[in-house]
Design an enzyme around this catalytic site. Structure first.
Site, mmCIF file in Angstrom:
data_model
loop_
_atom_site.group_PDB
_atom_site.id
_atom_site.type_symbol
_atom_site.label_atom_id
_atom_site.label_comp_id
_atom_site.label_asym_id
_atom_site.label_seq_id
_atom_site.Cartn_x
_atom_site.Cartn_y
_atom_site.Cartn_z
ATOM 1 N N LYS A 123 -1.183 7.738 -23.266
ATOM 2 C CA LYS A 123 -0.847 8.459 -25.373
ATOM 3 C C LYS A 123 0.843 7.678 -25.069
ATOM 4 O O LYS A 123 0.612 6.731 -25.299
ATOM 5 C CB LYS A 123 -1.365 9.543 -25.278
ATOM 6 C CG LYS A 123 -3.183 9.607 -25.684
ATOM 7 C CD LYS A 123 -3.336 9.897 -24.163
ATOM 8 C CE LYS A 123 -5.153 10.323 -23.777
ATOM 9 N NZ LYS A 123 -5.751 10.564 -23.025
ATOM 10 N N ASP A 153 1.085 20.609 -20.873
ATOM 11 C CA ASP A 153 -0.079 19.021 -20.766
ATOM 12 C C ASP A 153 1.625 18.146 -21.717
ATOM 13 O O ASP A 153 1.008 18.635 -22.906
ATOM 14 C CB ASP A 153 -1.363 19.207 -21.460
ATOM 15 C CG ASP A 153 -2.321 17.726 -21.519
ATOM 16 O OD1 ASP A 153 -1.601 16.918 -21.729
ATOM 17 O OD2 ASP A 153 -3.264 18.024 -21.348
ATOM 18 N N PHE A 192 -8.781 21.977 -24.188
ATOM 19 C CA PHE A 192 -8.985 20.566 -24.140
ATOM 20 C C PHE A 192 -10.051 20.120 -23.032
ATOM 21 O O PHE A 192 -10.591 20.555 -22.206
ATOM 22 C CB PHE A 192 -8.067 19.793 -24.095
ATOM 23 C CG PHE A 192 -8.086 18.268 -23.688
ATOM 24 C CD1 PHE A 192 -7.868 17.517 -25.547
ATOM 25 C CD2 PHE A 192 -8.283 17.229 -23.245
ATOM 26 C CE1 PHE A 192 -8.640 16.117 -25.523
ATOM 27 C CE2 PHE A 192 -8.822 15.926 -23.185
ATOM 28 C CZ PHE A 192 -9.367 15.310 -24.538
ATOM 29 N N THR A 193 -11.113 19.016 -24.377
ATOM 30 C CA THR A 193 -12.674 18.914 -22.485
ATOM 31 C C THR A 193 -11.680 18.460 -21.029
ATOM 32 O O THR A 193 -12.783 19.382 -20.570
ATOM 33 C CB THR A 193 -13.030 17.234 -23.173
ATOM 34 O OG1 THR A 193 -11.920 16.381 -23.373
ATOM 35 C CG2 THR A 193 -13.368 18.084 -24.399
ATOM 36 N N PHE A 215 -19.978 14.160 -24.836
ATOM 37 C CA PHE A 215 -19.624 13.573 -25.774
ATOM 38 C C PHE A 215 -19.019 12.265 -25.837
ATOM 39 O O PHE A 215 -19.367 11.047 -26.093
ATOM 40 C CB PHE A 215 -18.408 14.311 -26.614
ATOM 41 C CG PHE A 215 -17.355 14.697 -25.975
ATOM 42 C CD1 PHE A 215 -16.331 15.547 -24.754
ATOM 43 C CD2 PHE A 215 -16.176 13.776 -25.851
ATOM 44 C CE1 PHE A 215 -16.374 15.440 -23.962
ATOM 45 C CE2 PHE A 215 -15.546 13.014 -25.104
ATOM 46 C CZ PHE A 215 -15.335 14.482 -23.994
ATOM 47 N N TYR A 242 0.824 -1.182 -0.047
ATOM 48 C CA TYR A 242 -0.033 -0.155 -0.396
ATOM 49 C C TYR A 242 0.939 1.332 -0.032
ATOM 50 O O TYR A 242 0.654 2.399 -0.406
ATOM 51 C CB TYR A 242 -0.999 0.195 0.843
ATOM 52 C CG TYR A 242 -1.646 1.277 1.258
ATOM 53 C CD1 TYR A 242 -3.026 0.779 0.748
ATOM 54 C CD2 TYR A 242 -1.278 2.602 1.856
ATOM 55 C CE1 TYR A 242 -4.129 1.473 0.145
ATOM 56 C CE2 TYR A 242 -2.404 3.029 1.622
ATOM 57 C CZ TYR A 242 -3.963 2.799 0.831
ATOM 58 O OH TYR A 242 -4.675 4.333 0.632
ATOM 59 N N ARG A 271 -15.203 15.577 -32.816
ATOM 60 C CA ARG A 271 -13.867 16.572 -32.795
ATOM 61 C C ARG A 271 -14.959 17.968 -33.019
ATOM 62 O O ARG A 271 -13.899 18.142 -33.885
ATOM 63 C CB ARG A 271 -12.990 16.406 -32.358
ATOM 64 C CG ARG A 271 -12.206 15.490 -31.477
ATOM 65 C CD ARG A 271 -11.678 15.248 -31.185
ATOM 66 N NE ARG A 271 -13.286 15.272 -29.482
ATOM 67 C CZ ARG A 271 -12.364 14.869 -28.153
ATOM 68 N NH1 ARG A 271 -11.547 14.247 -28.094
ATOM 69 N NH2 ARG A 271 -13.752 14.219 -27.120
HETATM 70 N N1 F0G Z 1 -5.105 16.150 -22.036
HETATM 71 C C1 F0G Z 1 -5.345 15.877 -23.406
HETATM 72 C C2 F0G Z 1 -4.058 16.299 -24.389
HETATM 73 C C3 F0G Z 1 -6.015 14.974 -23.725
HETATM 74 O O1 F0G Z 1 -6.103 14.149 -24.832
HETATM 75 C C4 F0G Z 1 -6.713 14.132 -23.026
HETATM 76 C C5 F0G Z 1 -7.238 12.494 -23.418
HETATM 77 C C6 F0G Z 1 -6.679 14.228 -21.567
HETATM 78 C C7 F0G Z 1 -5.610 15.535 -21.407
HETATM 79 C C8 F0G Z 1 -7.318 13.594 -20.106
HETATM 80 O O2 F0G Z 1 -6.473 11.834 -20.344
HETATM 81 O O3 F0G Z 1 -7.980 10.385 -20.564
HETATM 82 O O4 F0G Z 1 -5.316 10.579 -19.280
HETATM 83 O O5 F0G Z 1 -7.410 11.475 -18.314
HETATM 84 N N2 F0G Z 1 -7.563 12.270 -24.111
HETATM 85 C C9 F0G Z 1 -8.502 10.953 -24.722
HETATM 86 C C10 F0G Z 1 -8.896 11.502 -25.861
HETATM 87 C C11 F0G Z 1 -9.821 10.864 -23.593
HETATM 88 O O6 F0G Z 1 -9.684 10.163 -26.938
HETATM 89 O O7 F0G Z 1 -8.866 12.136 -26.240
HETATM 90 P P1 F0G Z 1 -7.151 10.674 -19.306
#
Ligand code: F0G
Length: 434
Positions: free
Chosen positions: A215, A172, A81-82, A406, A29, A339
């Site tokens: 990624k 990021d 970014f979303t 989305f 842990y 997108r």
């Molecule tokens: N920043 C970027 C540029 C991303 O593309 C993503 C995730 C995140 C942050 C968030 O990271 O998913 O590990 O919590 N992108 C995915 C996509 C969901 O399909 O582009 P996460």
């Protein structure tokens, strides 16, 4: 699902070495030895002083936003970014876009469409003053712009400008290695440098990063926050325990951290990144040759098709990009991702739909998964639809989730579809109707 191009996130194939690392999980842990291996890997490749693991990227975004943003703050960034914007807004901040205008133009051939517009940034500092700026959020290889890189020169200059005004810069770093590849290819002076050294230099200009290791780092799950500031690191370690788990695992199993540590070392290998981006280019070139409107230059993690130009007969209110994603799936079992307007969501103040300038579908290529033959199938289906746009109907949204819609929204075709209208799977279309 025949070919799944929804995302490159957590969908890459792990190597034999990463799988071997999974067998070395130390599931203590507290103080798992895999944490220390991960810490060493992050330090060696990204260079930051402190590591706080999180279950994925948005876990790190949550911590950074909660720790640094106060209600009423402005958070500038090179395109939204979303999840990043969602956490900034949840902490009371407002995202302000400072990316160069070319990033909003799918046809612009600018080699570094991820760059920050220094004049926009200067004007913002003059207007808002520096007190209400917690940090600049600087995304590498900007996802929503089409996987477009920033130049080292721009990263250096924008960081210098921010630091001059006492504003920290958080990267990021989700696709920083793909960004490093484009710097090596396109920016004078970098052709002979290793990807590893370019990555370290990018990070060295900034104060820390959030990272979705799903990624670049070639794992199915994982992320981290890394910072240089001792005080911020301590506060982040306090908060991670509340939301993710103890500061030496951050919501991950020991084995996941081991796979991530090994994945980070593999991710900077030149052959890997050349093959990865080469595959994206292979698909993009076929579409360009057939005249399909895609975001140019070809980006790092996928091909972004300009649905607004592909389907001029579908109004924005009927979501051309979502409509194209649905039609492509029906035609060939290829899943892509919207997108555009659906991803952009609604203005939190007015409740109105955002309609961003880019209305795209993303054909996102997982790493080390598909062959060029799969890319041929994708190209064939996209080109077929491009030659028969009348087969694609607009959509209306019949279910919208409250957050990040989305991911879970549901749609219905606005026009009646008769059997045989869409090649390949007429029964599936009929079911969608009912
Ligand atoms: N920043 C970027 C540029 C991303 O593309 C993503 C995730 C995140 C942050 C968030 O990271 O998913 O590990 O919590 N992108 C995915 C996509 C969901 O399909 O582009 P996460």
């Amino acid at each position: 699902m025949y070919i799944d191009l929804l995302t490159d996130s957590g969908t890459s194939a792990m190597s034999d070495r990463q799988w071997a690392g999974m067998m070395l999980g130390d599931e203590a842990y507290a103080g798992s030895r895999n944490y220390y291996n991960l810490e060493a890997a992050v330090h060696e490749h990204y260079g930051y002083k402190h590591l706080i693991p999180t279950h994925q990227g948005r876990g790190a975004e949550h911590l950074l936003s909660q720790l640094c943003i106060k209600p009423g703050d402005s958070v500038p960034g090179n395109m939204y970014f979303t999840t990043t914007r969602h956490h900034q807004e949840a902490a009371g901040g407002a995202f302000v876009d400072v990316i160069i205008d070319e990033a909003h133009d799918p046809a612009s051939e600018h080699p570094f469409k991820g760059n920050v517009d220094l004049d926009k940034m200067r004007r913002l500092i003059e207007e808002v003053g520096t007190v209400r700026f917690p940090y600049l959020s600087l995304e590498t290889n900007v996802n929503m712009a089409g996987g477009q890189p920033s130049s080292m020169e721009n990263i250096r200059d924008v960081c210098a400008l921010c630091h001059e005004h006492g504003i920290p810069v958080y990267l990021d770093a989700t696709r920083a290695i793909e960004n490093a590849w484009f710097i090596k290819q396109r920016e004078p002076g970098f052709a002979d440098r290793s990807i590893k050294s370019i990555l370290l230099e990018i990070c060295s200009h900034t104060d820390g990063c959030t990272m979705s290791a799903k990624k670049d780092s070639l794992v199915n799950i994982g992320g981290f926050l890394a910072v240089n500031d001792d005080g911020l690191a301590e506060r982040a370690r306090n908060l991670v325990v509340v939301y993710e788990g103890l500061h030496t695992y951050g919501g991950l199993a020991g084995r996941d951290m081991e796979a991530m540590a090994i994945g980070i070392a593999e991710s900077v290998q030149e052959d890997h990144i050349r093959a990865r981006i080469g595959q994206v280019e292979y698909l993009g070139e076929q579409l360009l040759e057939a005249g399909v409107p895609i975001v140019r230059p070809i980006g790092g993690h996928g091909i972004f098709v300009d649905a607004a130009r592909f389907l001029p007969h579908i109004p924005r209110a009927h979501f051309p990009a979502q409509s194209l994603a649905a039609a492509l799936y029906v035609d060939s079992g290829v899943r892509s991702m919207e997108r555009g307007g659906v991803s952009a969501g609604r203005d939190p103040k007015t409740g109105e739909n955002f309609f961003p300038s880019l209305e795209l579908i993303r054909l996102t290529i997982p790493r080390r998964v598909y062959t060029q033959a799969h890319m041929d199938v994708v190209a064939e289906s996209v080109i077929e639809l491009y030659q028969h746009p009348d087969r694609v109907n607009g959509l209306e949204m019949i279910y919208e989730s409250e957050h990040l819609r989305f991911f879970q929204a549901r749609f219905r075709s606005v026009a009646p579809v008769t059997v045989g209208d869409v090649s390949g799977a007429p029964t599936a279309v009929k079911q969608t109707q009912s």
